[in-house]
Every structure is written in structure tokens, then in C-alpha cells.
Design a protein around this motif. Structure first.
Motif, PDB file in Angstrom:
ATOM      1  N   VAL A  73       0.999  -1.209  -0.009  1.00  0.00           N
ATOM      2  CA  VAL A  73      -0.074   0.080   0.112  1.00  0.00           C
ATOM      3  C   VAL A  73       0.989   1.307   0.171  1.00  0.00           C
ATOM      4  N   SER A 134      -6.122   9.625  -6.488  1.00  0.00           N
ATOM      5  CA  SER A 134      -6.384   8.848  -7.708  1.00  0.00           C
ATOM      6  C   SER A 134      -5.088   8.741  -8.719  1.00  0.00           C
ATOM      7  N   ARG A 137      -2.704   5.994  -7.144  1.00  0.00           N
ATOM      8  CA  ARG A 137      -3.279   4.528  -7.451  1.00  0.00           C
ATOM      9  C   ARG A 137      -3.062   4.035  -8.923  1.00  0.00           C
ATOM     10  N   THR A 138      -3.207   4.989  -9.950  1.00  0.00           N
ATOM     11  CA  THR A 138      -3.225   4.780 -11.300  1.00  0.00           C
ATOM     12  C   THR A 138      -1.687   4.579 -11.391  1.00  0.00           C
ATOM     13  N   THR A 140       0.683   3.481  -9.262  1.00  0.00           N
ATOM     14  CA  THR A 140       1.039   2.330  -8.729  1.00  0.00           C
ATOM     15  C   THR A 140       0.319   0.856  -8.907  1.00  0.00           C
ATOM     16  N   ALA A 142      -2.203   0.380  -7.044  1.00  0.00           N
ATOM     17  CA  ALA A 142      -2.862  -0.127  -5.901  1.00  0.00           C
ATOM     18  C   ALA A 142      -4.193   0.174  -5.906  1.00  0.00           C
ATOM     19  N   SER A 143      -4.967  -0.361  -5.100  1.00  0.00           N
ATOM     20  CA  SER A 143      -6.311  -0.303  -4.953  1.00  0.00           C
ATOM     21  C   SER A 143      -6.579   0.903  -3.992  1.00  0.00           C
ATOM     22  N   LYS A 144      -5.563   1.076  -2.820  1.00  0.00           N
ATOM     23  CA  LYS A 144      -5.858   1.828  -1.735  1.00  0.00           C
ATOM     24  C   LYS A 144      -4.539   2.227  -1.604  1.00  0.00           C
ATOM     25  N   VAL A 145      -4.425   3.356  -0.577  1.00  0.00           N
ATOM     26  CA  VAL A 145      -3.497   4.277  -0.213  1.00  0.00           C
ATOM     27  C   VAL A 145      -3.602   4.281   1.399  1.00  0.00           C
ATOM     28  N   THR A 169     -10.979   4.117  -0.900  1.00  0.00           N
ATOM     29  CA  THR A 169      -9.662   4.092  -1.459  1.00  0.00           C
ATOM     30  C   THR A 169      -8.391   4.311  -0.212  1.00  0.00           C
TER      31      THR A 169
END
Length: 302
Positions: A73, A134, A137-138, A140, A142-145, A169
Motif C-alpha cells: 500500500v 487517484s 493509485r493509477t 502504482t 494499488a487499490s488503496k493508499v 480508497t
């Protein structure tokens, strides 16, 4: 009589020198237009940011970083009122990078190219955070941070979670001395003394300042009907010497299974870190690392 910390005294003196003598007073010049050097205290980081106001904190904003299995994450650092991405995070950012995290930081709530950020309307700043998350996430995948915020930067993401889709997110919100229940006008005045160039902004050009007053319509609405979202894990790290968010317990969130409230003095009774300095405090940094990865947590000490 209020005790004036050595950090505040030095910041006031040094900042006055910078304002009167200009950038030549600094012993160092920016190493690059993109990334500043590591710092171990807020004073030098603040002064450096006056010369290079858009500097990234070291270790942050590598858009080619891909999260590994140990830390899947990415971490987004969210600065406080009057601060910026560099002066707030010039120590903890490289620590997180060295620990294996993909680290990102943004400037929000201020004019482009200004070292003074975090003064705009908080809802608009939360929108900037949403856009930045956003992008992270794009980049990396990753779905969440995870979010690590200081002061307003620990409270403002709660607006993002509550009103702008952040619940889907954000995995963890780790907040250093957040203004979760607002502060007094005296508290904002105390904060302004840490930043001599902006003392007049408290009442003239800082919407975020008035929105952070205890009892403001913004704070009241933010906390109405529940202070947290069950999809997010919250950690609040405070200091008993906080002179801005007062009493210091007003930083704490309502108790819940997904909430941890702690002070650095519970782990280091002699810790004298205050509101601004806590982001450079070794005990607080250890607590941040523990909150981000409880599986590898180590006891925080002096």
C-alpha cells in the motif's frame, strides 16, 4: 507564563533573518529543482523551503515506484496549515522510503509555487487530495493508499473519506496532532508564531484557519453522526505539549474498534515535542511506522 520552546525561538530568529536578508542567508542551496535533502528538524526544513518552495521531500514522488509484497500500500503524506510537502516531511519521507514504501506527497490549499500552503477552504483541499490519490493509485496499480497527515492534514482527509469517496480508497489514516475537534483562536495564533511570514493570514486570508476553529460549522458537520468510517483504520498521535490543538486530547477521535489514540509521552515521558516539531520526533516517527505496519511494530522509546 507560556513556555517558549527552543524550536520556536530559533524559528522566529532564523525566519526573520531570511526575510530581511533574503536567500543568501541560507548555508545551503537547493540540490535540485525537484528534491530537497533530508532534514532532522523543522527549522532547517522550513528555511530550505523558502528558497525551494516546490521541493519534493527526499524519497517521495517517484512515479516509477511499484509497491512490493512487504508494503503493498503506497503512503501519501498530507502536510498541515501554513506548511508544505517539504518542510513537513523532510525527515519521515526518506525513513518510509528506506523501509520499503512507495511514498508520495502533495502541496494543497495554496498558490502554486508558494511555500505557504494549506490555507484554502478545506473541502477544496480535500478535492485536491482526492485527485492526487487517484494519480497515485493509477501510477502504482494499488487499490488503496495509506495517509499520514499532520495537523489539518490529519483532519482534512476525514472529509475526503466522508464526502468524496475516500472510504473506498483509504486503508489507514495516521494523524499527527490532527485538528479533529478544532482549536481556539489562541491556538491558531500560536501556530502563526511558528511561521512569522504568515502571522497576518490567520484572520485575513486563511479560510482553513477559521474552519478549524472549535465549534465552527465545518468541524461540527464533519463530526456529526460519527467521526470515523468502519472501512478505515485510524491512528491519532498527539503530544501533551501541543500548544495549537488545545487541549491536546481534542485531537483524539471517538473510541472505536478501528481507532487508536496515543501520545508520545506514553512511550517517552520526557518527550518535549510540540505541534510542529512532532513530525521530526523519533518517538512519533516510530509510532507512525508501527501504525502503518503493525506486524513489524517495535516499541517506541525515547
Amino acid at each position: 507564563m507560556r513556555r517558549i520552546s527552543p524550536q520556536r525561538r530559533w524559528l522566529t530568529v532564523l525566519a526573520s533573518l531570511v526575510l530581511s536578508l533574503g536567500a543568501a542567508v541560507l548555508a545551503t542551496t537547493p540540490a535540485s529543482a525537484d528534491t530537497g535533502p533530508p532534514q532532522n528538524n523543522f527549522v532547517t526544513a522550513f528555511l530550505y523551503s523558502q528558497v525551494d518552495p516546490t521541493a519534493n521531500p527526499p524519497g517521495a514522488n517517484d512515479w516509477n515506484c511499484r509497491p512490493g509484497s512487504a508494503h503493498p500500500v503506497p503512503v501519501v503524506l498530507v502536510h498541515g496549515t501554513f506548511e508544505n510537502q517539504y518542510d513537513n516531511w523532510a525527515e519521515i519521507s526518506p525513513v518510509l522510503k528506506a523501509a520499503g514504501y512507495c511514498v508520495y506527497a502533495l502541496n494543497y490549499g495554496g498558490a502554486a509555487g508558494s511555500a505557504i500552503q494549506g490555507t484554502g477552504e478545506i473541502a477544496a483541499s480535500a478535492g485536491q487530495l482526492a485527485t492526487f490519490v487517484s494519480r497515485v493509485r493509477t501510477a502504482t496499480g494499488a487499490s488503496k493508499v495509506d495517509l499520514v497527515g499532520h495537523s489539518q492534514g490529519g483532519m482534512m482527509p476525514r472529509y475526503y473519506v466522508r464526502n468524496l469517496g475516500g472510504a473506498s480508497t483509504v486503508d489507514k489514516l495516521v494523524a499527527l496532532v490532527p485538528s479533529n475537534h478544532g482549536t481556539t483562536l489562541d491556538g491558531l495564533g500560536a501556530l502563526a508564531t511558528e511561521f512569522p511570514p504568515v502571522a497576518g493570514l490567520v484572520t485575513t486570508a486563511c479560510p482553513a484557519c477559521t474552519e478549524q476553529l472549535a465549534g465552527s460549522s465545518f468541524i461540527t458537520a464533519l463530526n456529526a453522526g460519527g467521526e470515523t468510517n468502519p472501512a478505515v483504520t485510524y491512528t491519532v498521535i498527539s503530544t501533551t505539549h501541543d500548544e495549537v490543538v488545545t487541549p491536546y486530547t481534542s485531537a483524539f477521535l471517538a473510541a472505536g474498534a478501528n481507532v487508536t489514540n496515543e501520545t508520545v509521552q506514553s512511550f517517552c515521558p520526557i518527550d518535549l515535542s510540540e505541534h510542529v516539531g512532532i513530525a521530526y520526533d523519533p518517538t512519533a516517527i516510530r509510532l507512525v511506522l508501527n501504525a502503518l505496519d503493525p506486524a513489524t511494530a517495535r516499541r517506541a522509546t525515547c
